[in-house]
Scaffold this active site. Structure first.
Site, PDB file in Angstrom:
ATOM      1  N   LYS A 164       0.830  -1.198   0.000  1.00 26.38           N
ATOM      2  CA  LYS A 164       0.000   0.000   0.000  1.00 26.38           C
ATOM      3  C   LYS A 164       0.868   1.252   0.000  1.00 26.38           C
ATOM      4  CE  LYS A 164      -3.391   0.068   3.029  1.00 26.38           C
ATOM      5  NZ  LYS A 164      -4.829   0.310   2.917  1.00 26.38           N
TER       6      LYS A 164
ATOM      7  N   ARG B 141      -3.011   2.838   8.919  1.00 28.27           N
ATOM      8  CA  ARG B 141      -3.353   1.541   8.329  1.00 28.27           C
ATOM      9  C   ARG B 141      -2.111   0.685   8.160  1.00 28.27           C
ATOM     10  NH1 ARG B 141      -8.214   2.124   4.657  1.00 28.27           N
ATOM     11  NH2 ARG B 141      -8.724   4.341   4.759  1.00 28.27           N
TER      12      ARG B 141
ATOM     13  N   GLY C  51      -7.823  -7.503   5.504  1.00 28.88           N
ATOM     14  CA  GLY C  51      -8.633  -7.729   6.699  1.00 28.88           C
ATOM     15  C   GLY C  51      -7.908  -8.394   7.840  1.00 28.88           C
TER      16      GLY C  51
ATOM     17  N   MET D 276      -5.070  -7.383   9.388  1.00 23.55           N
ATOM     18  CA  MET D 276      -4.454  -6.506  10.388  1.00 23.55           C
ATOM     19  C   MET D 276      -5.339  -5.292  10.621  1.00 23.55           C
ATOM     20  SD  MET D 276      -0.499  -6.978   9.466  1.00 23.55           S
ATOM     21  CE  MET D 276      -0.810  -6.589   7.765  1.00 23.55           C
TER      22      MET D 276
ATOM     23  N   ARG E 248      -3.753  -1.203  -6.269  1.00 15.61           N
ATOM     24  CA  ARG E 248      -2.950  -2.424  -6.188  1.00 15.61           C
ATOM     25  C   ARG E 248      -3.375  -3.340  -7.324  1.00 15.61           C
ATOM     26  NH1 ARG E 248      -5.801  -4.692  -0.663  1.00 15.61           N
ATOM     27  NH2 ARG E 248      -7.905  -4.806  -1.499  1.00 15.61           N
TER      28      ARG E 248
ATOM     29  N   HIS F 137      -5.404 -43.297   2.631  1.00 10.51           N
ATOM     30  CA  HIS F 137      -6.017 -43.919   1.471  1.00 10.51           C
ATOM     31  C   HIS F 137      -7.028 -42.973   0.827  1.00 10.51           C
ATOM     32  CE1 HIS F 137      -9.119 -46.440  -0.514  1.00 10.51           C
ATOM     33  NE2 HIS F 137      -8.046 -47.070  -0.965  1.00 10.51           N
TER      34      HIS F 137
ATOM     35  N   SER G 186      14.267 -41.414  -7.720  1.00  7.82           N
ATOM     36  CA  SER G 186      13.040 -40.652  -7.546  1.00  7.82           C
ATOM     37  C   SER G 186      12.950 -40.314  -6.063  1.00  7.82           C
ATOM     38  CB  SER G 186      11.844 -41.479  -7.994  1.00  7.82           C
ATOM     39  OG  SER G 186      10.666 -40.722  -7.842  1.00  7.82           O
TER      40      SER G 186
ATOM     41  N   CYS H 283       8.665 -37.708  -6.461  1.00  5.82           N
ATOM     42  CA  CYS H 283       7.323 -38.259  -6.565  1.00  5.82           C
ATOM     43  C   CYS H 283       6.561 -38.160  -5.254  1.00  5.82           C
ATOM     44  CB  CYS H 283       7.365 -39.711  -7.049  1.00  5.82           C
ATOM     45  SG  CYS H 283       8.245 -40.795  -5.928  1.00  5.82           S
TER      46      CYS H 283
ATOM     47  N   TYR I  21      12.469 -34.168 -13.525  1.00  5.65           N
ATOM     48  CA  TYR I  21      11.015 -34.127 -13.557  1.00  5.65           C
ATOM     49  C   TYR I  21      10.429 -34.111 -12.153  1.00  5.65           C
ATOM     50  CZ  TYR I  21      10.920 -39.096 -12.373  1.00  5.65           C
ATOM     51  OH  TYR I  21      11.074 -40.289 -11.725  1.00  5.65           O
TER      52      TYR I  21
END
Lengths: 879, 879
Positions: free
Chosen positions: A23, A93, A102, A104, A340, A458, A768, A835, A855
């Protein structure tokens, strides 16, 4: 020279977010752009950090700088703090680096006292203005008492209510200027009664106390929870903005509003917002009066509207993003109070990012960076209708195990779920915990709610695979499954009652809430195309069946990184065969049972290879401790004993012998293959035969099976199992008369494997990283048990987020990095992937990119998220 | 040039143990010294390793080298392999780097066949010689069939027995030369019947097959077990010695014997040994005839005796250690067949080491290296009388949980143990598992046998502290405690029956075996003084009570490295107070319960500080999960509910809520202090007040309390608990008006703590490596569960020893080293120690020395072992 802690708006600029907060930086930016902003100053985030470091005290040098900045502010605004003739009133503020709406605290109208109020009225002796002054004054006292001192808001509301009753007034507007003055006096009396002190009349005292209160609010419980949810570090601190007040509630030539440069819900390019004549910001928020659309301002005050439109356009062009602006009009004069980058829905985020590229405002890389990966979830899963959700109140919450929203009628078992769904009912399956028997019911349900089990239970794993909403581990529920109801928050929910689940937040609602279906727009493909063009990290999926595989491929998965073979052992006759294997007295009996399993497993692999159409698949060999496959209840054991043709005593003794003190660290993973090599033989036979068959049918697929040995901690252990695999595979390949390459690798999920990865890489062709188990063992706590103390750890700020959801880069990540480096040192072309659950977490994906993994693998519905996170990491890395 | 795999004795020397094995190197050494050794050759350990690498095949180049060495051997001995006129017969014996007596295989009289036998007899037509030849021949066939082919010895014995029956012969010596010839034929027939092939008559074929058999025997099960027990790496392999036969059984001018240069039981300096006229080595071993003492040889063959004494002296002077020699006399000619440093008892080892220094043969450093640290156990604990032990047969075995030997009558509960002992009975306490209630009974017992529990179970830890023999975890026992008997190996053992336990081997005997008390001789002090002068590593003890502390100080402990405070919570009213704490509903109730515990804990610490007389003590704060303090059986819960004044349901629910899936990784360690800071406050109060009181009474003690926070994984976690400690301690110290320094440190027992040790050292003033838990978490297996698969791991040679007994230097050790380095980088004066079980294991102690730790801490009775190991490490390190 003293360190600078306080900045006038005109001293800052919009790049100084870290110091001034979002801000503050943007207020400075607007001042620099010559826009009409009431000019004040910002106390920096460093001042906040110092406040905490100094033991919750504002250092004298900071107080001095605030004084000096206040003096200049008085000069610029030609008003004076506490001067009854020409008083400066300010708002105080919070404003953190990242927006925390909202969370703080704020204090408005600060600077008022009896003298100032009297002076203002004397200068403008209009009853309406007098009422306005005392209304402002009493609001200030209430807000200050609440925010700064911590008195109860309700006590003040109670004074108002009582006073209105006495006066016969129905609404606040029925109260006169005098009434407001009386109320002000009553509020001050209440303050004195509760604190033993007079309400502070010195504006400077008011100011410093308010600044401290904002600093303190950084550490309030809701801010801490919000930060944890949004990964905002506690160390950042908040800035405090002190800004002269302007009044939209001064008269009918005044007003206040908020507006977006594009529609935050759809992304449509058009000024979008609302405003209220003769009102303050809180009135808009409170919703007592209905605001007008922003277009109405063009009718009401065409010049102001034109000025606003011009400013809005300049701001969007300047920030090159959709802006969310607050403004106030005081006597036909426009003031900008905030701008903003606007929050937006996932759909809007995509549309705006693509549009900005097409408008030539940003390039594709920037567009890719503009969408939070996590947001994509909302495009892939149903969501609650946002208005309906606002009206709903959760009755409980638990783990957000699988995202999306679901609403439906409660059922307590899988068969009912299936039956009701077949009749067109939408159902929520509520279970103590799910087991593989429940699969069909889970498929039929809109959502799944369990009393026990964590994020890798599960229910959670299967639901994520299916893309079905799931909230797990709600220990607050008392279950009465036999009587078909459960109790939560003191209320009973019976079969057929409506409930709703938000699998993204873990919230549970005791009512039906309409949902909006997931919709993937055309922008999605274009946008993801840009992302894919940038990313270097591959994205695979965790899938154990053709259905999940096909879904994941649709979402862009480039293969399977983790096929958990044990999930294939639960259906129908398979579980019987595996139980036979478990109770086998010798290798021969074990082999016979495994022979029964072989066709199932081979069939599964064949179907998955078909679904993958040539994409790679990493098959993890049997991992869980064997007790997971056997029942524990007496009647179930009796039944099973009958089925298997053994005595109850014998079976019960066998099951008892499978008990472990710490099953997580017990007889599982490759330890099973070391003790029962037949298992690895059977699994190898299934993998290789499936690959041979599918390659024969589709020569272009060129399948290269990837066989993954789990839970390895020592290279000799891997070699032992690998030798079995190679011997079995080579014999099958030789017998087939065709050529088939395959790879054998390992999970790195045990600390010792990471530490000795150089040795392990002599045998492993790929690693992995199983970061679920690696996190458990590196931290030394079990996911199932950590719930008992994790909350205390969050409260004490020992942990800022859940290491099972976000990869702990300092500890676990250091081991992953070490293992990756050691692995590459031994085998430069080793393939490295991850993984664990972290494979679908954007921050963790970025870490994986940074340490050079090849990956990540994640559940099907997280594949797009991982693709985008990987692209963002690549773009950020290239900068 | 080809690699050399085969060495003539005269080509080697005694430094070539690695290549030639101990036996081969020393044979070469004796040849070099001109001693009478039948000269042959050694096939090196590298040939063995290559044999395995090549898939159990002897490479052609090695075969060629054996051929060549055989040719030279024929030349030197002027005999020819397979030549009936002048045949060379050889022995083929294993010989590893480290002595493995009886573990591997030997073939004697190799080279015999029908022609050779006939030729030998033709050259010396004496019936006694003829009998000797055929006796040798039939023995060779039997040994070859057993060792090389794997036929059953018993089948051959059966043939002999049947033949003797037919002949009416009672003993072998009743069989004539012809009988032996007949037996030879019968043996060959049996061989053919069982193998389908003729017994190999080609001596070269016999030789190569025998060499292979010796190689194979390196991998036989008993050799593998022996290696694991004695930490001999599998990779070493064995050498094979091929040596011409000489015959002590040729006539009455022949004989064979073994002798030591000093008494291996006492260390007394005098030739010690025995021999048999007209006998072969096996006859001495078989024990059919009683050998004469070596001194008798002086009467029988004075010249040979003089020559032997001269050789024995030369060998001892040469090797500068007590020698164990084998010799054979053939026709009054002495042949040396082996020399090696003799095995000896602990007492003898000490006496010899000290004597050799006093005789000027070795220096003190060398003396310190001469005693195996592990051997000292035998000096500190009772041992079985060795002769009585030989006659005893174990009825079972389990974990060697606390060393020493014990014999006594079975009792089944602690009260009986105490009562019987009070009546002068020696008792063995047999329990399913022990609990703190059993302490007094354990103290009264000679030994403790448990059905459940590992090396760190309550029974094991407490018994080691007391120095009482304990065998734990004998799952083969079926317990009938109520009926006061147990069943093991199909036999019942009732209350009052005698059993014996060997806590060093884990063996259990179903009878009384006399024991010999531990005796520490004067040499011990002198020897340990030399050791202490060399070592740089400090040795502390793990002790939780004044009794163990005093014992450890007597054994040279330099302080307490680990005081486990939870052990103090079990006695009498304490357990009640801790249970009150556990079921407390809020911090207030918890504090009240802790208030009750405070005086006990403070009293304990005071007594221990008194016992330590100024030596340091590291106090570990409460560590185990709370469920360990509460009962689980219904009647016990009912009783406790009554005591605590709560309902059964409430207490049962509370206890149920303490259940954890993986308690090892659950709510324990510093996690308890994070959730219940009151516990850390109480413990700090107890430690500080005790130190203040004892310092006041003994100003020279200068106690600096060391407070250790367990199970830390993250620096903020440590800081959180440390803040509580510091706040509490500083207030007490300030109130006391005196000065007290104290240190706060942590266990490093979680992988993440090791990985982030640099961060943790910012708060920790010392690290103590808890290698028990660190091993569990680094390997990812729980000690309690690993039993299910560890045997398979040993069999598959994945592990060569138990990582819980011997620190895994590759994995766990790497983490310890990393943490030590990181800790020192942050805090150069950080104090580093180890307090896991490994602190008393010699090899692990040496590792701790090598990575620069400051101290090790171990159970009291292992303190001397650790001192010696530390000294050996320092001496080896200085070289």
């Amino acid at each position: 020279m003293a360190h600078k802690y306080v900045y006038l708006f005109k001293e800052g600029n919009e790049t100084m977010r870290e110091l001034l907060g979002g801000k503050g930086a943007n207020l400075a930016g607007m001042v620099n752009m010559g826009m009409p902003v009431p000019q004040g100053f910002t106390v920096s985030t460093e001042a906040c950090t110092r406040y905490y470091d100094d033991g919750k005290v504002i250092a004298q040098e900071i107080l001095d700088q605030i004084d000096a900045a206040l003096a200049v502010t008085e000069e610029i605004n030609e008003k004076k703090f506490g001067d009854p003739q020409n008083p400066l009133l300010v708002s105080v503020r919070s404003g953190a680096r990242a927006s925390m709406p909202g969370m703080m605290d704020t204090v408005l109208n600060l600077g008022l006292n009896d003298e100032v109020a009297a002076g203002m009225i004397a200068a403008n002796p209009d009853p309406a203005f007098e009422r306005f002054v005392y209304d402002s004054y009493r609001r200030f006292i209430q807000m200050f008492s609440d925010v700064v001192i911590g008195l109860s808001k309700h006590d003040f509301e109670h004074v108002i209510d009582k006073f209105k009753e006495e006066k016969g007034a129905k609404q606040d507007i029925d109260l006169s200027a005098d009434d407001m003055k009386t109320l002000t006096a009553k509020f001050k009396a209440l303050y004195k009664e509760q604190t033993g002190e007079d309400f502070p009349s010195d504006p400077k005292v008011q100011l410093i106390e308010a600044v401290k209160a904002v600093f303190r609010s950084w550490d309030n419980p809701r801010a801490n929870v919000y930060r944890r949810m949004n990964e905002i570090p506690y160390s950042w601190g908040t800035a405090v903005n002190v800004q002269p007040m302007v009044y939209g509630n001064l008269n009918n030539n005044s007003g206040t509003g908020v507006a977006f440069t594009r529609d935050p819900a759809t992304g449509k390019k058009a000024l979008f917002g609302e405003y209220l004549i003769n009102a303050q910001g809180e009135d808009v928020v409170a919703g007592v009066r209905t605001p007008s659309p922003i277009a109405q301002l063009e009718q009401d005050m065409p010049e102001v509207y034109a000025q606003f439109v011009e400013i809005a356009n300049r701001l969007e062009n300047h920030y090159k993003d959709m802006q969310d602006m607050e403004f106030t009009i005081e006597n036909k004069k426009l003031y900008m109070l905030q701008t903003r980058n606007g929050k937006r829905t996932a759909a809007a985020a995509l549309k705006i990012a693509v549009a900005l590229v097409e408008e030539g405002m940003i390039d594709e890389d920037t567009a890719v960076l503009r969408v939070e990966p996590q947001q994509l979830d909302a495009l892939l899963h149903p969501q609650f209708d946002s208005k309906a959700l606002k009206a709903a109140k959760p009755i409980g919450s638990a783990l957000p195990a699988s995202p999306g929203a679901a609403t439906g009628r409660v059922v307590f078992d899988a068969a009912d779920a299936k039956a009701w769904a077949a009749n067109g009912e939408k159902v929520i399956l509520v279970r103590l915990e799910t087991s593989p028997d429940d699969i069909e019911g889970m498929e039929a349900a809109q959502g799944i709610l369990t009393v026990r089990g964590g994020m890798t239970s599960h229910a959670a794993v299967v639901a994520r695979g299916m893309g079905t909403c799931c909230v797990s581990g709600c220990g607050d529920i008392t279950m009465h499954a036999a009587e078909k109801y459960f109790t939560l928050g003191g209320k009973d929910y019976k079969e057929g009652d409506y409930i709703s689940l938000d699998g993204s937040t873990g919230k549970i609602y005791g009512e039906a809430i309409p949902t909006v279906e997931a919709t993937i727009s055309g922008d999605f493909e274009k946008f993801m195309g840009w992302a894919d063009a940038k990313r270097t990290l591959k994205v695979r999926t965790n899938a154990d069946n053709p259905r999940d595989t096909i879904q994941a491929v649709k979402f862009g998965a480039e293969g399977i990184g983790l096929c958990r073979t044990e999930h294939m052992f639960f259906e129908g006759d398979r579980i019987k065969s595996i139980r036979k294997m478990i109770i086998a007295k010798d290798a021969e009996a074990r082999k016979a049972a495994l022979e029964e399993l072989l066709p199932y497993q081979q069939g599964d692999f064949t179907a998955m290879y078909e679904a993958l159409e040539g994409r790679p698949m990493t098959v993890r060999y049997l991992d869980p401790p064997l007790h997971e496959f056997v029942p524990t209840k007496k009647n179930e054991i009796e039944e099973l004993a009958g089925e298997l043709g053994v005595s109850y005593e014998e079976l019960a003794a066998k099951i008892e012998s499978l008990h472990e003190s710490n099953p997580m660290m017990g007889h599982r993973g490759c330890r099973l293959a070391v003790t029962f090599p037949e298992i690895a033989e059977m699994q190898t036979t299934a993998v290789i035969n499936a690959a041979l068959a599918v390659n024969a049918a589709h020569p272009d697929y060129n399948i290269v099976p990837e066989i993954m040995i789990p839970l390895v901690g020592e290279v000799k252990e891997l070699k032992f199992v690998k030798d079995i695999v190679v011997k079995t595979a080579d014999a099958l390949i030789a017998a087939s008369g065709t050529d088939l390459h395959y790879k054998v690798g390992t999970m790195i999920e045990i600390p010792r494997a990471a530490v000795t990865a150089d040795q392990i890489a002599t045998e492993a062709e790929f690693f992995s990283f199983g970061t679920n188990d690696l996190t458990q063992m590196t931290f030394g706590f079990s996911r199932d048990d950590a719930g008992k103390f994790l909350d205390a750890y969050y409260e004490a700020k020992i942990f800022e987020n859940d290491p099972f959801a976000r990869l702990d880069q300092t500890g676990v990540g250091a081991l992953v990095k070490m293992a990756a480096e050691k692995g590459k040192a031994t085998r430069p072309d080793i393939k490295l992937g991850i993984c664990g659950e972290h494979g679908g977490d954007p921050t963790s994906v970025k870490f994986c990119h940074s340490i050079g993994l090849d990956y990540v693998s994640c559940s099907p519905f997280r594949v797009p998220i991982a693709r985008l996170a990987a692209a963002q990491a690549a773009i950020a890395g290239a900068k």
